[in-house]
Design a protein around this motif. Structure first.
Motif, PDB file in Angstrom:
ATOM      1  N   ILE A 116      -8.668  43.108  38.252  1.00  0.00           N
ATOM      2  CA  ILE A 116      -7.269  43.338  37.890  1.00  0.00           C
ATOM      3  C   ILE A 116      -6.842  42.412  36.757  1.00  0.00           C
ATOM      4  O   ILE A 116      -6.267  42.852  35.761  1.00  0.00           O
ATOM      5  CB  ILE A 116      -6.364  43.153  39.124  1.00  0.00           C
ATOM      6  CG1 ILE A 116      -6.610  44.315  40.108  1.00  0.00           C
ATOM      7  CG2 ILE A 116      -4.900  43.111  38.726  1.00  0.00           C
ATOM      8  CD1 ILE A 116      -5.991  44.092  41.463  1.00  0.00           C
ATOM      9  N   THR A 117      -7.143  41.134  36.915  1.00  0.00           N
ATOM     10  CA  THR A 117      -6.692  40.185  35.886  1.00  0.00           C
ATOM     11  C   THR A 117      -7.358  40.482  34.547  1.00  0.00           C
ATOM     12  O   THR A 117      -6.716  40.377  33.499  1.00  0.00           O
ATOM     13  CB  THR A 117      -6.984  38.728  36.294  1.00  0.00           C
ATOM     14  OG1 THR A 117      -8.385  38.610  36.557  1.00  0.00           O
ATOM     15  CG2 THR A 117      -6.198  38.320  37.509  1.00  0.00           C
ATOM     16  N   THR A 118      -8.619  40.868  34.605  1.00  0.00           N
ATOM     17  CA  THR A 118      -9.305  41.165  33.342  1.00  0.00           C
ATOM     18  C   THR A 118      -8.632  42.314  32.612  1.00  0.00           C
ATOM     19  O   THR A 118      -8.505  42.318  31.389  1.00  0.00           O
ATOM     20  CB  THR A 118     -10.766  41.559  33.610  1.00  0.00           C
ATOM     21  OG1 THR A 118     -11.332  40.655  34.536  1.00  0.00           O
ATOM     22  CG2 THR A 118     -11.565  41.566  32.321  1.00  0.00           C
ATOM     23  N   ASN A 119      -8.209  43.310  33.367  1.00  0.00           N
ATOM     24  CA  ASN A 119      -7.651  44.488  32.728  1.00  0.00           C
ATOM     25  C   ASN A 119      -6.211  44.348  32.277  1.00  0.00           C
ATOM     26  O   ASN A 119      -5.844  44.774  31.190  1.00  0.00           O
ATOM     27  CB  ASN A 119      -7.746  45.679  33.689  1.00  0.00           C
ATOM     28  CG  ASN A 119      -9.082  46.385  33.576  1.00  0.00           C
ATOM     29  OD1 ASN A 119      -9.307  47.155  32.644  1.00  0.00           O
ATOM     30  ND2 ASN A 119      -9.987  46.098  34.488  1.00  0.00           N
ATOM     31  N   ILE A 120      -5.380  43.794  33.146  1.00  0.00           N
ATOM     32  CA  ILE A 120      -3.961  43.852  32.769  1.00  0.00           C
ATOM     33  C   ILE A 120      -3.425  42.585  32.128  1.00  0.00           C
ATOM     34  O   ILE A 120      -2.466  42.648  31.347  1.00  0.00           O
ATOM     35  CB  ILE A 120      -3.049  44.239  33.953  1.00  0.00           C
ATOM     36  CG1 ILE A 120      -3.147  43.228  35.088  1.00  0.00           C
ATOM     37  CG2 ILE A 120      -3.357  45.628  34.451  1.00  0.00           C
ATOM     38  CD1 ILE A 120      -2.166  43.501  36.218  1.00  0.00           C
ATOM     39  N   GLN A 180       1.555  35.107  34.829  1.00  0.00           N
ATOM     40  CA  GLN A 180       1.054  36.084  33.870  1.00  0.00           C
ATOM     41  C   GLN A 180       1.654  37.458  34.120  1.00  0.00           C
ATOM     42  O   GLN A 180       1.920  38.224  33.201  1.00  0.00           O
ATOM     43  CB  GLN A 180      -0.474  36.139  33.934  1.00  0.00           C
ATOM     44  CG  GLN A 180      -1.106  34.893  33.355  1.00  0.00           C
ATOM     45  CD  GLN A 180      -2.618  34.885  33.544  1.00  0.00           C
ATOM     46  OE1 GLN A 180      -3.126  34.788  34.651  1.00  0.00           O
ATOM     47  NE2 GLN A 180      -3.341  35.006  32.462  1.00  0.00           N
ATOM     48  N   LEU A 181       1.866  37.738  35.398  1.00  0.00           N
ATOM     49  CA  LEU A 181       2.487  39.011  35.745  1.00  0.00           C
ATOM     50  C   LEU A 181       3.892  39.087  35.157  1.00  0.00           C
ATOM     51  O   LEU A 181       4.306  40.113  34.595  1.00  0.00           O
ATOM     52  CB  LEU A 181       2.550  39.124  37.274  1.00  0.00           C
ATOM     53  CG  LEU A 181       2.683  40.522  37.873  1.00  0.00           C
ATOM     54  CD1 LEU A 181       1.389  41.297  37.628  1.00  0.00           C
ATOM     55  CD2 LEU A 181       2.950  40.422  39.359  1.00  0.00           C
ATOM     56  N   LEU A 182       4.614  37.970  35.248  1.00  0.00           N
ATOM     57  CA  LEU A 182       5.991  37.963  34.751  1.00  0.00           C
ATOM     58  C   LEU A 182       6.034  38.163  33.239  1.00  0.00           C
ATOM     59  O   LEU A 182       6.939  38.794  32.711  1.00  0.00           O
ATOM     60  CB  LEU A 182       6.673  36.650  35.133  1.00  0.00           C
ATOM     61  CG  LEU A 182       7.166  36.596  36.583  1.00  0.00           C
ATOM     62  CD1 LEU A 182       7.568  35.177  36.965  1.00  0.00           C
ATOM     63  CD2 LEU A 182       8.347  37.534  36.778  1.00  0.00           C
ATOM     64  N   SER A 187       6.802  44.034  28.389  1.00  0.00           N
ATOM     65  CA  SER A 187       6.177  45.201  27.780  1.00  0.00           C
ATOM     66  C   SER A 187       7.229  46.228  27.364  1.00  0.00           C
ATOM     67  O   SER A 187       8.235  46.417  28.049  1.00  0.00           O
ATOM     68  CB  SER A 187       5.219  45.837  28.791  1.00  0.00           C
ATOM     69  OG  SER A 187       4.835  47.114  28.379  1.00  0.00           O
ATOM     70  N   GLU A 188       6.962  46.894  26.258  1.00  0.00           N
ATOM     71  CA  GLU A 188       7.899  47.924  25.817  1.00  0.00           C
ATOM     72  C   GLU A 188       7.716  49.215  26.600  1.00  0.00           C
ATOM     73  O   GLU A 188       8.600  50.068  26.628  1.00  0.00           O
ATOM     74  CB  GLU A 188       7.696  48.230  24.320  1.00  0.00           C
ATOM     75  CG  GLU A 188       8.567  47.399  23.416  1.00  0.00           C
ATOM     76  CD  GLU A 188       8.498  47.847  21.962  1.00  0.00           C
ATOM     77  OE1 GLU A 188       8.458  46.966  21.093  1.00  0.00           O
ATOM     78  OE2 GLU A 188       8.490  49.071  21.725  1.00  0.00           O
ATOM     79  N   ASP A 189       6.559  49.333  27.257  1.00  0.00           N
ATOM     80  CA  ASP A 189       6.252  50.575  27.968  1.00  0.00           C
ATOM     81  C   ASP A 189       6.990  50.608  29.313  1.00  0.00           C
ATOM     82  O   ASP A 189       6.681  49.821  30.200  1.00  0.00           O
ATOM     83  CB  ASP A 189       4.743  50.675  28.172  1.00  0.00           C
ATOM     84  CG  ASP A 189       4.307  52.067  28.600  1.00  0.00           C
ATOM     85  OD1 ASP A 189       5.090  52.760  29.281  1.00  0.00           O
ATOM     86  OD2 ASP A 189       3.191  52.453  28.246  1.00  0.00           O
ATOM     87  N   PRO A 190       7.909  51.543  29.466  1.00  0.00           N
ATOM     88  CA  PRO A 190       8.699  51.552  30.703  1.00  0.00           C
ATOM     89  C   PRO A 190       7.871  51.875  31.942  1.00  0.00           C
ATOM     90  O   PRO A 190       8.194  51.429  33.039  1.00  0.00           O
ATOM     91  CB  PRO A 190       9.761  52.624  30.454  1.00  0.00           C
ATOM     92  CG  PRO A 190       9.274  53.429  29.326  1.00  0.00           C
ATOM     93  CD  PRO A 190       8.359  52.595  28.532  1.00  0.00           C
ATOM     94  N   THR A 198       7.574  47.126  41.139  1.00  0.00           N
ATOM     95  CA  THR A 198       7.168  47.365  42.526  1.00  0.00           C
ATOM     96  C   THR A 198       6.155  46.330  42.982  1.00  0.00           C
ATOM     97  O   THR A 198       6.234  45.828  44.109  1.00  0.00           O
ATOM     98  CB  THR A 198       6.555  48.765  42.653  1.00  0.00           C
ATOM     99  OG1 THR A 198       7.329  49.673  41.879  1.00  0.00           O
ATOM    100  CG2 THR A 198       6.545  49.230  44.096  1.00  0.00           C
ATOM    101  N   ILE A 199       5.236  45.984  42.086  1.00  0.00           N
ATOM    102  CA  ILE A 199       4.188  45.028  42.454  1.00  0.00           C
ATOM    103  C   ILE A 199       4.773  43.664  42.749  1.00  0.00           C
ATOM    104  O   ILE A 199       4.454  43.034  43.768  1.00  0.00           O
ATOM    105  CB  ILE A 199       3.139  44.939  41.328  1.00  0.00           C
ATOM    106  CG1 ILE A 199       2.308  46.224  41.329  1.00  0.00           C
ATOM    107  CG2 ILE A 199       2.251  43.725  41.507  1.00  0.00           C
ATOM    108  CD1 ILE A 199       1.502  46.425  40.089  1.00  0.00           C
TER     109      ILE A 199
END
Lengths: 515, 330
Positions: A116-120, A180-182, A187-190, A198-199
Motif C-alpha cells: 500500500i505505501t509503495t503505491n499510494i 503521509q496519508l494526510l 490531491s486534486e482528484d476528488p 473513508t480510510i
C-alpha cells in the motif's frame, strides 16, 4: 495563460471560459515515472482461487510483492500487458480479502502495508494550472487511477476486515503512515479524496492511540491553510471526518475541543474558498453547539467579528449558517447575543445586493426564529425597525420590497403599540431632519443676501469710482473681469467672489442673483 | 384657533355624522354570520381591516386615509351583500379611493404595487371596476365625517384651553388607539363623536389630568351626548385598549404570507441540509490515555517543522498554557 485576442474579448466572454473551451481533454497528472530503462515484464501468477489452501498464503504474499512494481501511466502505450497483469492481480487481491476469512495472519500485515505505501504514498505532482479555481476549473485527475483505485479499495477492505487486529496493525499503521496519508488529502482528484476520507475515518475509529495525533495534525493543516498558504484541496473531506468525531464527543466537552472550535473552526470562515467546504464547516459548528450550548455566545461573536464586508456570496453563506445555529439555539443563549446579531441582520436587510437582503429577510419565515423574536420583541424591534422602514421606500428590488412588507406586518402583529411608537418617532425624526435641511438652506440664502448687500456697501464707500462700476457690481456678482479701481476694492471683490463660489458649491443649487 | 369657531365646526360635523354611519341592519348581519355560511363574518372583516392598517403603515399613508377607507368599507359591506372572495378587492379599492382624495399625488402608490404587496389575486382593472362600484353606491364625493374628524377637533379644543399646562395630549397616540378600535367591527356602530370622546377621556384619565376631563365634559354638554351612551362606549374602548397594550401578542392568524424569493436564493435555501455519510465515532473516556502512544513519536524531528507555528512540541500540551487560560472560561 494563453493570450486572448481583442476580438475574443469583445464578444463578452471572460478569459477563463475561453481558456476552458480551448482545452480538449480532461487533464491528468501523475508523479509516478519510470525510473528503470529496461521495461519491467510482469508474468501473471496463478489464480488464488485455483491454488491449494496450503499455498494460498505464499501466493498471496507473492502477488502483493508483484504489485509493488510501479508503472508510468502518462505513457499511454508502454507496458500495457504488465499494467493489465498488475490490475488483474490487484482486483483479485481485493476479492480474495473480501470473501475469505483467516487471510490476515500476522506475517501478512507488513506485506500488505508495504504494498500500500509503495503505491499510494507519493509526492503529489505540482498543479498543471497555477490559477486552479476549484469552482470553475476541472480538476487534474490522477493518471495512475486504474491501479491506485484498487489499492485504496484494498486498504479499505483491509481495515474493515472482521479479522483485522489493530494491536498488530499499529506497528505498521503508525504516525508516519498517518502523516503521509494526510498529505494525500491535497490531491486534486476528488475520487482519491473520497477514499482517503473513508480510510482516515476508519483508522481514527480503530486506532485509539492515534486519535490525538490525527487531531493535532489536522489542526496543523487547517492553521497552515488559514494563515499561510490558503491552499489545500482536502478541507471539506477533513471537516466531514471531524463532523463525525464532534458528533461523538463526550460531555462535558474537553478544553482542547473548545479551543479547536474557537481557534481553528471559526477562523476557517475567513478563507477565500469558503464555498467549497462551508456546508461541512457549518455542520461541525452546529454539532458543537448541540453538544455544549454555552458555546453559542463566543461562536456567534466570532462569526460577527469575521463577518464578510465585501464578498456578498460569503455573506449569504454566513446568513445560512446563522439560521442553522438559530434553529438549535436555546432561548437563554439567544438573549445574550440578540442585540449584536440583529444589528448585523439589520445591516444585511439594507444591503443593496438582493441575495443578501433576501436571505436575511427569509429568517422571518422560520417558525422557531419567529417565536424567539416574539419573546424578545421589545429589544429586537427597535433595532430592526428603522432599517426595514427606510428600505421599504428605497430598495431597488421589488421582490425585496414585498418581503419587507411581510416582515413589517409580522413584527406589527407581534407588538402593535411598540410598532406604532417606533413609526411615530421615525416620522418625527425624519421631519426634524427635513427641517434642519431647510434651516441650512435658509442660512446660506441669508449669507448670500448679506454678501450682496455688503459688496454694494463696499463699492459705495470707496472714493472716486465711476457709477458704472457700482451698477455692474450690483447687477452681476459673478463678475470676473478685473476693474481699474483701487486695490482694496478689487481685493474685497475677489474675496467676496470666493465666498460666493464656496456658497454655490456647497449649497449645490444655483442661486440667481439678478436684481 | 378660535375656540368659538372650533365649537361651531364641532356642531356642524355632529349634525352631518349620521349621514356617514353604516347601516345598522347590515352590520348586524355581518356580526351574526357564521364562518361556514359563505358570507362575510365579523372576523373576516376585522382581519381585512388589520391588513389595511399594515398597508397604510407600509406605504406611509396618513391615518386619515385609513379611517376614510374603513368608513367606506363598513358602509359598503353594510349596504351590499359581498362574497368573501371579493372582500380583499373591496377593501383595497376603498383604500385606493381614500388615498386618492387624501394623499398628495406623489405619495400615492400605484394600483399594481398595491395589489402586489397586498398579495392579492385580482388585476388592476378589477380594482378599477370595484372602485367605480363603491364610489357609485356610496355616492362618494368627499371625505366622510369620521371619528378622526372629531378626535382632531377635540384635540385642538383641548389645546386652546390648556396652552399653559405641562401635560400634553398626544394626537398621534390617540390616532393609534383609534386605529386599534376600528379593527373591531363592534365600534363601527358607535357614533363617531361618541367614540372619539370616549377615546379622549380614556387618554385624559391615563395622564390623570382633571382639568382636561373638565374640558371633555364641556364638549359632551355642548353636543348633548347622553351619559349612558358615553359610558357604554367608554367601557368598550377601555377593554379594547387594554388588549391592545397588553404584552401578549395577537396571534399571527389567517392566511399565511407568501414568501417569494428569487430562484438563486431558493436553490441555496435547502442545499446545505446534507445528511452526513460517515458514522459517528464516539469519544471514549479512555482517550485520556492516548497521549502515551504519542510518546512513540517516530517523526519528532519532522514534526517540529509543522508544529513550530503552534509553538509546542509534539508531546506537549495542545496549546501553550497562557492561551489555554483565556478559553477555559468559554
Amino acid at each position: 495563460m494563453s493570450a486572448v485576442s481583442a476580438s475574443e474579448k469583445v464578444d463578452g466572454f471572460t478569459r477563463k471560459s475561453v481558456r476552458k473551451a480551448q482545452k480538449q481533454r480532461k487533464s491528468q497528472g501523475s508523479s509516478q515515472f519510470r525510473t528503470q530503462i529496461a521495461p519491467i515484464e510482469l508474468s501473471p501468477l496463478p489464480q488464488l482461487k485455483d491454488a491449494p489452501s496450503t499455498d494460498q498464503q505464499e501466493l498471496f504474499c507473492q502477488k502483493l510483492q508483484q504489485c509493488c512494481t510501479l508503472f508510468d501511466f502518462l505513457d499511454s502505450v508502454g507496458d500495457l500487458k504488465s499494467k493489465e497483469v498488475k490490475r488483474a492481480a490487484l482486483n483479485e487481491l481485493v476479492d480474495y480479502l473480501s470473501t475469505n476469512r483467516g487471510v490476515l495472519v500476522e506475517n501478512a500485515y507488513p506485506e500488505i502495508t508495504n504494498m500500500i505505501t509503495t503505491n499510494i504514498f507519493r509526492a503529489l505532482p505540482p498543479s498543471d494550472n497555477p490559477d486552479f479555481d476549484p469552482e470553475e476549473d476541472e480538476p487534474t485527475l490522477e493518471a495512475a487511477w486504474p491501479h491506485i483505485q484498487l489499492v485504496y479499495e484494498f486498504l479499505l477492505r483491509f481495515l474493515e476486515n472482521p479479522d483485522f487486529q489493530p494491536s498488530i496493525a499499529k506497528r505498521y499503521i503508525d504516525q508516519k503512515f498517518v502523516l503521509q496519508l494526510l498529505e494525500l488529502f491535497d490531491s486534486e482528484d476528488p475520487r482519491e479524496r473520497d477514499f482517503l476520507k473513508t480510510i482516515l475515518h476508519r483508522i481514527y475509529g480503530k486506532f485509539l492511540g492515534l486519535r490525538a495525533f490525527i487531531r493535532k495534525q489536522i489542526n496543523n493543516i487547517f492553521l497552515k491553510f488559514i494563515y499561510e498558504t490558503e491552499h489545500f484541496n482536502g478541507v471539506a473531506e477533513l471537516l466531514e471526518i471531524l463532523g463525525s468525531i464532534i458528533n461523538g464527543f463526550a460531555l462535558p466537552l474537553k478544553a482542547e475541543h473548545k479551543q479547536f472550535l474557537m481557534k481553528v473552526l471559526i477562523p476557517l470562515h475567513t478563507a477565500k474558498a469558503l464555498s467549497l467546504f462551508h456546508a461541512q464547516l457549518a455542520y461541525c459548528v452546529v454539532q458543537f453547539l448541540e453538544k455544549d450550548p454555552t458555546l453559542t455566545e463566543p461562536v456567534i461573536r466570532g462569526l460577527l467579528k469575521f463577518w464578510p464586508k465585501t464578498c456578498s456570496q460569503k455573506e449569504v453563506m454566513f446568513l445560512g449558517e446563522i439560521e442553522e445555529i438559530l434553529d438549535v439555539i436555546e432561548p437563554s443563549q439567544f438573549k445574550k447575543i440578540q442585540e449584536p446579531l440583529f444589528k448585523q441582520i439589520a445591516k444585511c436587510v439594507s444591503n443593496p445586493h438582493f441575495q443578501v437582503a433576501e436571505r436575511a429577510l427569509y429568517f422571518w419565515n422560520n417558525e422557531y426564529i419567529l417565536s424567539l423574536i416574539e419573546e424578545n420583541i421589545d429589544k429586537i424591534l427597535p433595532i430592526m425597525f428603522s432599517s426595514l422602514y427606510k428600505i421599504s421606500k428605497e430598495h431597488w428590488n421589488q421582490t425585496i420590497v414585498a418581503l419587507i412588507y411581510n416582515v413589517l406586518k409580522t413584527l406589527m402583529e407581534m407588538n402593535c403599540p411598540l410598532f406604532d411608537e417606533l413609526t411615530a418617532s421615525y416620522k418625527t425624526q425624519k421631519q426634524r431632519e427635513m427641517m434642519k435641511e431647510q434651516e441650512r438652506d435658509e442660512l446660506w440664502k441669508k449669507l448670500e443676501e448679506l454678501q450682496i448687500s455688503r459688496t454694494s456697501e463696499v463699492q459705495n464707500n470707496s472714493h472716486g469710482l465711476p457709477a458704472a462700476l457700482n451698477n455692474n457690481s450690483n447687477n452681476n456678482n459673478n463678475n470676473n473681469e478685473p476693474r481699474e479701481s483701487s486695490g482694496d476694492v478689487e481685493a474685497t471683490a475677489v474675496i467676496m467672489e470666493d465666498l460666493h463660489q464656496d456658497a454655490t458649491d456647497t449649497a449645490g443649487e444655483s442661486v440667481s442673483c439678478a436684481k | 384657533m378660535d375656540a368659538v369657531r372650533l365649537m361651531k365646526e364641532l356642531r356642524v360635523n355632529y349634525e352631518q355624522e349620521a349621514d356617514f354611519l353604516p347601516r345598522e341592519t347590515g352590520l348586524n348581519l355581518i356580526v351574526s354570520a357564521q364562518q361556514s355560511g359563505g358570507q362575510i363574518t365579523a372576523r373576516s372583516r376585522d382581519v381585512t381591516v388589520e391588513d389595511l392598517w399594515s398597508l397604510t403603515s407600509f406605504f406611509g399613508y396618513s391615518t386619515q386615509s385609513f379611517v376614510q377607507a374603513v368608513s367606506l368599507l363598513d358602509r359598503f359591506l353594510a349596504m351590499m351583500r359581498v362574497q368573501p372572495k371579493h372582500l380583499s378587492c373591496v377593501s383595497l379599492s376603498c383604500l385606493h379611493l381614500a388615498a386618492r382624495v387624501t394623499e398628495a399625488e406623489c405619495d400615492l402608490t400605484p394600483a399594481d404595487e398595491l395589489i402586489r404587496i397586498g398579495q392579492c389575486r385580482f388585476t388592476v382593472s378589477d380594482l378599477g371596476r370595484m372602485e367605480k362600484i363603491v364610489a357609485e353606491k356610496l355616492r362618494f364625493k368627499s371625505k366622510a365625517v369620521t371619528a378622526l374628524t372629531f378626535l382632531q377637533l377635540y384635540h385642538q379644543i383641548t389645546l386652546t384651553h390648556t396652552t399653559y399646562r405641562k401635560e400634553t395630549l398626544s394626537l398621534e397616540k390617540l390616532e393609534a388607539q383609534l386605529k386599534a378600535c376600528l379593527c373591531r367591527i363592534s365600534f363601527s356602530k358607535a357614533k363617531p363623536s361618541v367614540l372619539a370622546l370616549a377615546l379622549l377621556r380614556q387618554e385624559m384619565k391615563s395622564i390623570q389630568s382633571d382639568d382636561m376631563l373638565e374640558i371633555a365634559f364641556h364638549i359632551q354638554r355642548h353636543l348633548k351626548i347622553p351619559d349612558a351612551e358615553l359610558q357604554r362606549w367608554s367601557e368598550r374602548v377601555a377593554r379594547c385598549l387594554s388588549d391592545y397594550a397588553s404584552p401578549k401578542c395577537c396571534k399571527p392568524n389567517h392566511r399565511k404570507l407568501q414568501w417569494i424569493v428569487s430562484r438563486r436564493t431558493a436553490q441555496n435555501l435547502h442545499s446545505h441540509r446534507s445528511v452526513p455519510e460517515l458514522p459517528t465515532i464516539p469519544e471514549g473516556c479512555w482517550d485520556e490515555s492516548e497521549s502515551e502512544d504519542s510518546g512513540e513519536d517516530v517523526m519528532s524531528s519532522g514534526d517540529e517543522s509543522l508544529c513550530s507555528s503552534l509553538g509546542s512540541d509534539a508531546e506537549g500540551p495542545f496549546f501553550p498554557l497562557h492561551l489555554r487560560h483565556q478559553y477555559l472560561a468559554a
